[in-house]
Scaffold this motif. Structure first.
Motif, short mmCIF file in Angstrom:
data_model
loop_
_atom_site.label_atom_id
_atom_site.label_comp_id
_atom_site.label_asym_id
_atom_site.label_seq_id
_atom_site.Cartn_x
_atom_site.Cartn_y
_atom_site.Cartn_z
N UNK A 96 0.87 -1.18 0.00
CA UNK A 96 0.00 0.00 0.00
C UNK A 96 0.91 1.23 0.00
N UNK A 97 1.13 1.77 -1.19
CA UNK A 97 2.16 2.77 -1.43
C UNK A 97 2.10 3.96 -0.48
N UNK A 98 0.98 4.66 -0.42
CA UNK A 98 0.91 5.89 0.38
C UNK A 98 1.14 5.61 1.85
N UNK A 99 0.56 4.54 2.37
CA UNK A 99 0.77 4.20 3.77
C UNK A 99 2.24 3.86 4.01
N UNK A 100 2.81 3.04 3.17
CA UNK A 100 4.19 2.58 3.32
C UNK A 100 5.16 3.75 3.34
N UNK A 101 5.04 4.64 2.37
CA UNK A 101 5.95 5.80 2.29
C UNK A 101 5.81 6.68 3.53
N UNK A 102 4.59 7.01 3.88
CA UNK A 102 4.37 7.88 5.04
C UNK A 102 4.85 7.22 6.33
N UNK A 103 4.56 5.93 6.50
CA UNK A 103 4.93 5.22 7.72
C UNK A 103 6.45 5.15 7.88
N UNK A 104 7.15 4.78 6.81
CA UNK A 104 8.60 4.64 6.90
C UNK A 104 9.31 5.99 6.98
N UNK A 105 8.85 6.96 6.21
CA UNK A 105 9.51 8.27 6.23
C UNK A 105 9.20 9.07 7.49
N UNK A 106 8.19 8.66 8.26
CA UNK A 106 7.88 9.39 9.50
C UNK A 106 8.91 9.11 10.59
N UNK A 107 9.71 8.08 10.41
CA UNK A 107 10.74 7.74 11.39
C UNK A 107 12.10 8.20 10.84
N UNK A 108 12.76 9.16 11.49
CA UNK A 108 14.04 9.65 10.98
C UNK A 108 15.13 8.58 10.94
N UNK A 109 14.97 7.49 11.70
CA UNK A 109 15.97 6.41 11.68
C UNK A 109 15.98 5.67 10.36
N UNK A 110 14.88 5.76 9.60
CA UNK A 110 14.77 4.99 8.35
C UNK A 110 15.97 5.20 7.45
N UNK A 111 16.36 6.45 7.23
CA UNK A 111 17.45 6.74 6.28
C UNK A 111 18.83 6.54 6.89
N UNK A 112 18.90 6.02 8.10
CA UNK A 112 20.20 5.70 8.69
C UNK A 112 20.48 4.20 8.64
N UNK A 113 19.57 3.46 8.04
CA UNK A 113 19.64 2.00 8.05
C UNK A 113 20.04 1.43 6.70
N UNK A 114 20.40 0.15 6.71
CA UNK A 114 20.49 -0.61 5.47
C UNK A 114 19.19 -1.40 5.36
N UNK A 115 19.00 -2.14 4.26
CA UNK A 115 17.74 -2.86 4.06
C UNK A 115 17.50 -3.90 5.16
N UNK A 116 18.56 -4.55 5.61
CA UNK A 116 18.42 -5.51 6.70
C UNK A 116 17.88 -4.81 7.95
N UNK A 117 18.44 -3.67 8.28
CA UNK A 117 17.98 -2.89 9.43
C UNK A 117 16.57 -2.36 9.24
#
Length: 188
Positions: free
Chosen positions: A50-71
């Motif tokens: 579910x594209x819109x939910x997925x993008x908003x949910x993941x981007x709402x956490x600033x830690x997201x862009x500090x991780x690798x795919x495993x994380x």
């Protein structure tokens, strides 16, 4: 009766077959790929999510862009488990306080589904942390099926909107964990 059981089992396998067929057999993703906002959009744009939910949910956490795919997969599982436990507590309260016997039955059944589903995601998280992505996918798939049972039960029922919304959100979280596990499994 036997026909209903066979039909239900076939219907529960159907989403698995659809997901596998929509996911490329080879993936260009590896567990060590750095997560960026662009990668989040790319991953969340797959048909199984579910594209819109997925993008908003993941981007709402600033830690997201500090991780690798495993994380990222670990974070998705952890957040899903947390949401599941909060909803279990809420649902237990609803079971204990409702005076409507129909709602009590529905909440009780959904409570069981939430408990099974949350436990399944916890198992999937364990597999994902040890990089057994196929087993993580299978555990997340079973968790998805459990919460889908609740979703089916509440369709066309006079259920409060906040409860229905939580079921849908949890189902979406489970599907994201399941899909990301598939991507990493196929990318290994």
């Amino acid at each position: 009766m036997a026909f209903l059981c066979v039909t239900r089992n076939m219907l529960s396998v159907l989403p698995l077959l659809v997901l596998i067929s929509m996911t490329p057999f080879s993936s260009s993703y590896t567990p060590s790929d750095k997560v960026t906002k662009e990668l989040v959009v790319q991953l969340c744009s797959k048909p199984a999510v579910y594209k819109n939910f997925c993008i908003a949910w993941l981007n709402s956490d600033p830690k997201t862009v500090t991780l690798d795919l495993h994380g990222l997969l670990g974070m998705v599982m952890k957040k899903t488990i947390g949401f599941g436990y909060k909803t279990i507590r809420m649902t237990q309260g609803l079971v204990n306080t409702t005076t409507d016997p129909n709602l009590k039955m529905i909440y009780g059944s959904c409570l069981t589904d939430y408990e099974q589903s949350t436990k399944g995601i916890d198992v999937a998280k364990g597999f994902a942390s040890s990089k057994d992505y196929f087993s993580a996918f299978m555990a997340a798939f079973r968790a998805q099926n459990s919460i889908s049972d609740c979703e089916t039960l509440i369709e066309a029922q006079p259920i409060p909107a906040y409860f229905s919304r939580r079921v849908i959100l949890f189902e979406r979280m489970c599907s994201i964990g399941m899909f990301f596990s598939t991507i990493l499994y196929k990318g290994k």
